[in-house]
Design a protein around this motif. Structure first.
Motif, PDB file in Angstrom:
ATOM      1  N   UNK A 164     106.557 -51.597 106.947  1.00 12.14           N
ATOM      2  CA  UNK A 164     106.150 -52.272 108.178  1.00 12.14           C
ATOM      3  C   UNK A 164     105.608 -53.678 107.974  1.00 12.14           C
ATOM      4  N   UNK A 165     105.061 -53.974 106.804  1.00 10.94           N
ATOM      5  CA  UNK A 165     104.378 -55.262 106.610  1.00 10.94           C
ATOM      6  C   UNK A 165     105.049 -56.216 105.630  1.00 10.94           C
ATOM      7  N   UNK A 166     105.968 -55.721 104.796  1.00 10.61           N
ATOM      8  CA  UNK A 166     106.644 -56.584 103.824  1.00 10.61           C
ATOM      9  C   UNK A 166     108.131 -56.613 104.164  1.00 10.61           C
ATOM     10  N   UNK A 167     108.644 -57.788 104.516  1.00  9.11           N
ATOM     11  CA  UNK A 167     110.030 -57.915 104.954  1.00  9.11           C
ATOM     12  C   UNK A 167     110.809 -58.821 103.993  1.00  9.11           C
ATOM     13  N   UNK A 168     111.883 -58.282 103.431  1.00  8.19           N
ATOM     14  CA  UNK A 168     112.724 -59.025 102.495  1.00  8.19           C
ATOM     15  C   UNK A 168     113.856 -59.732 103.230  1.00  8.19           C
ATOM     16  N   UNK A 169     114.180 -60.942 102.766  1.00  4.81           N
ATOM     17  CA  UNK A 169     115.381 -61.613 103.241  1.00  4.81           C
ATOM     18  C   UNK A 169     116.585 -61.035 102.491  1.00  4.81           C
ATOM     19  N   UNK A 170     117.775 -61.109 103.057  1.00 10.99           N
ATOM     20  CA  UNK A 170     118.966 -60.589 102.363  1.00 10.99           C
ATOM     21  C   UNK A 170     119.130 -61.207 100.977  1.00 10.99           C
ATOM     22  N   UNK A 171     119.478 -60.375 100.002  1.00 17.81           N
ATOM     23  CA  UNK A 171     119.697 -60.833  98.634  1.00 17.81           C
ATOM     24  C   UNK A 171     120.739 -59.936  97.981  1.00 17.81           C
ATOM     25  N   UNK A 172     121.356 -60.433  96.927  1.00 22.59           N
ATOM     26  CA  UNK A 172     122.352 -59.645  96.196  1.00 22.59           C
ATOM     27  C   UNK A 172     121.726 -59.078  94.927  1.00 22.59           C
ATOM     28  N   UNK A 173     122.439 -58.170  94.270  1.00 19.09           N
ATOM     29  CA  UNK A 173     121.918 -57.582  93.030  1.00 19.09           C
ATOM     30  C   UNK A 173     121.817 -58.623  91.924  1.00 19.09           C
ATOM     31  N   UNK A 174     122.498 -59.740  92.070  1.00 19.90           N
ATOM     32  CA  UNK A 174     122.465 -60.793  91.052  1.00 19.90           C
ATOM     33  C   UNK A 174     121.511 -61.926  91.391  1.00 19.90           C
ATOM     34  N   UNK A 175     120.794 -61.799  92.501  1.00 21.66           N
ATOM     35  CA  UNK A 175     119.883 -62.869  92.908  1.00 21.66           C
ATOM     36  C   UNK A 175     118.707 -62.981  91.941  1.00 21.66           C
ATOM     37  N   UNK A 176     118.457 -64.171  91.373  1.00 17.26           N
ATOM     38  CA  UNK A 176     117.296 -64.333  90.499  1.00 17.26           C
ATOM     39  C   UNK A 176     115.986 -64.437  91.274  1.00 17.26           C
ATOM     40  N   UNK A 177     116.091 -64.749  92.577  1.00 18.39           N
ATOM     41  CA  UNK A 177     114.900 -64.881  93.429  1.00 18.39           C
ATOM     42  C   UNK A 177     115.110 -64.070  94.703  1.00 18.39           C
ATOM     43  N   UNK A 178     114.106 -63.277  95.066  1.00 15.74           N
ATOM     44  CA  UNK A 178     114.111 -62.511  96.308  1.00 15.74           C
ATOM     45  C   UNK A 178     113.023 -63.093  97.204  1.00 15.74           C
ATOM     46  N   UNK A 179     113.402 -63.556  98.382  1.00 14.29           N
ATOM     47  CA  UNK A 179     112.443 -64.153  99.308  1.00 14.29           C
ATOM     48  C   UNK A 179     111.946 -63.085 100.286  1.00 14.29           C
ATOM     49  N   UNK A 180     110.676 -63.196 100.626  1.00  7.86           N
ATOM     50  CA  UNK A 180     110.083 -62.191 101.512  1.00  7.86           C
ATOM     51  C   UNK A 180     108.866 -62.767 102.210  1.00  7.86           C
ATOM     52  N   UNK A 181     108.370 -62.030 103.204  1.00 12.23           N
ATOM     53  CA  UNK A 181     107.146 -62.454 103.862  1.00 12.23           C
ATOM     54  C   UNK A 181     106.296 -61.240 104.223  1.00 12.23           C
ATOM     55  N   UNK A 182     105.004 -61.503 104.344  1.00 11.38           N
ATOM     56  CA  UNK A 182     104.053 -60.518 104.858  1.00 11.38           C
ATOM     57  C   UNK A 182     103.960 -60.730 106.363  1.00 11.38           C
ATOM     58  N   UNK A 183     103.950 -59.649 107.106  1.00 13.68           N
ATOM     59  CA  UNK A 183     103.844 -59.755 108.557  1.00 13.68           C
ATOM     60  C   UNK A 183     102.837 -58.737 109.086  1.00 13.68           C
ATOM     61  N   UNK A 184     102.229 -59.066 110.207  1.00 14.07           N
ATOM     62  CA  UNK A 184     101.320 -58.149 110.918  1.00 14.07           C
ATOM     63  C   UNK A 184     100.117 -57.727 110.082  1.00 14.07           C
ATOM     64  N   UNK A 185      99.619 -58.630 109.229  1.00 16.09           N
ATOM     65  CA  UNK A 185      98.386 -58.388 108.478  1.00 16.09           C
ATOM     66  C   UNK A 185      97.569 -59.670 108.501  1.00 16.09           C
ATOM     67  N   UNK A 186      96.441 -59.669 107.777  1.00 13.83           N
ATOM     68  CA  UNK A 186      95.622 -60.886 107.685  1.00 13.83           C
ATOM     69  C   UNK A 186      96.390 -62.040 107.063  1.00 13.83           C
ATOM     70  N   UNK A 187      97.432 -61.716 106.298  1.00 14.59           N
ATOM     71  CA  UNK A 187      98.234 -62.745 105.637  1.00 14.59           C
ATOM     72  C   UNK A 187      99.574 -62.936 106.354  1.00 14.59           C
ATOM     73  N   UNK A 188      99.599 -62.733 107.671  1.00 15.36           N
ATOM     74  CA  UNK A 188     100.847 -62.843 108.424  1.00 15.36           C
ATOM     75  C   UNK A 188     101.531 -64.170 108.145  1.00 15.36           C
ATOM     76  N   UNK A 189     102.866 -64.080 108.013  1.00 20.03           N
ATOM     77  CA  UNK A 189     103.708 -65.245 107.793  1.00 20.03           C
ATOM     78  C   UNK A 189     103.473 -65.939 106.454  1.00 20.03           C
ATOM     79  N   UNK A 190     102.842 -65.216 105.517  1.00 19.55           N
ATOM     80  CA  UNK A 190     102.793 -65.775 104.160  1.00 19.55           C
ATOM     81  C   UNK A 190     104.110 -65.436 103.477  1.00 19.55           C
ATOM     82  N   UNK A 191     104.736 -66.471 102.895  1.00 23.01           N
ATOM     83  CA  UNK A 191     106.050 -66.293 102.283  1.00 23.01           C
ATOM     84  C   UNK A 191     105.948 -66.204 100.769  1.00 23.01           C
ATOM     85  N   UNK A 192     106.760 -65.354 100.190  1.00 25.04           N
ATOM     86  CA  UNK A 192     106.773 -65.141  98.742  1.00 25.04           C
ATOM     87  C   UNK A 192     108.159 -65.418  98.171  1.00 25.04           C
TER      88      UNK A 192
END
Length: 209
Positions: A164-192
């Motif tokens: 519910x709180x950690x959402x991943x952007x689409x990525x492939x099995x070969x992706x060296x970087x996986x982008x994601x964000x925290x949502x609906x918490x104190x750190x909402x819209x923090x991107x990783x």
């Protein structure tokens, strides 16, 4: 694989070590509090995992020329340095233990052995949008789980839901970087940005705040 120590940049490093029995003299660097914790671990495998992970921390610190301060777990289960300086995260899986340290920013690291059964539990930790883009592949699901675990450890608070709180952007099995964000918490819209690697049958991910 062999034991690996990697300096990420001038402020951070990671180490991955093969889990094995450690000699008592190799653990003399531990703080008194840590030695008590170690003495209270009765299970032989748990003792090996715990000790190897602490040596991995020591290796990261030596790569950055930082003295070992000793570490303890806070109320959220996150490891903290006893002198209040720097940030650390630990992980272990079948045969391997790892650690990451940063002088100034929170970090998270995770290692997971790739298993077929993760496909059966994806609904527990994946948002429907993530299930849509993931291939029905144990590696792809393990990468997703591990990336969320690294983010969970980095943000450092209990009560955050992988689904519910950690959402991943689409990525492939070969992706060296996986982008994601925290949502609906104190750190909402923090991107990783989660670094991802596959080592034999093990997934390694880590992120820096």
């Amino acid at each position: 694989m062999q034991t690996k120590i990697e300096k990420i940049d001038s402020s951070s490093a990671l180490a991955i070590k093969i889990i094995e029995m450690q000699e008592e003299e190799d653990l003399e660097f531990l703080s008194f509090r840590e030695k008590l914790s170690y003495a209270n671990i009765s299970h032989p495998e748990k003792r090996k995992e715990w000790a190897t992970a602490r040596i991995a921390i020591k290796d990261t610190l030596e790569a950055l020329h930082v003295p070992y301060p000793g570490f303890f777990k806070d109320e959220h289960g996150k490891s903290q340095s006893m002198n209040g300086n720097g940030f650390v995260s630990l992980s272990h899986t079948e045969g391997l233990a790892g650690a990451i340290y940063h002088r100034e920013l929170p970090v998270g690291i995770d290692m997971d052995f790739i298993r077929e059964k993760i496909l059966r539990i994806g609904f527990r930790f994946l948002d429907p949008s993530e299930i849509d883009f993931l291939e029905k592949d144990p590696l792809h699901y393990t990468l997703a789980w591990s990336a969320k675990e690294s983010i969970f450890k980095c943000q450092g608070r209990r009560g955050v839901s992988f689904r519910d709180n950690i959402l991943l952007e689409p990525f492939s099995v070969n992706s060296p970087i996986i982008k994601a964000k925290i949502r609906n918490t104190d750190f909402s819209n923090h991107y990783y940005k989660v670094q991802a690697r596959v080592i034999d049958k093990t997934v390694l991910t880590y992120t820096i705040w």
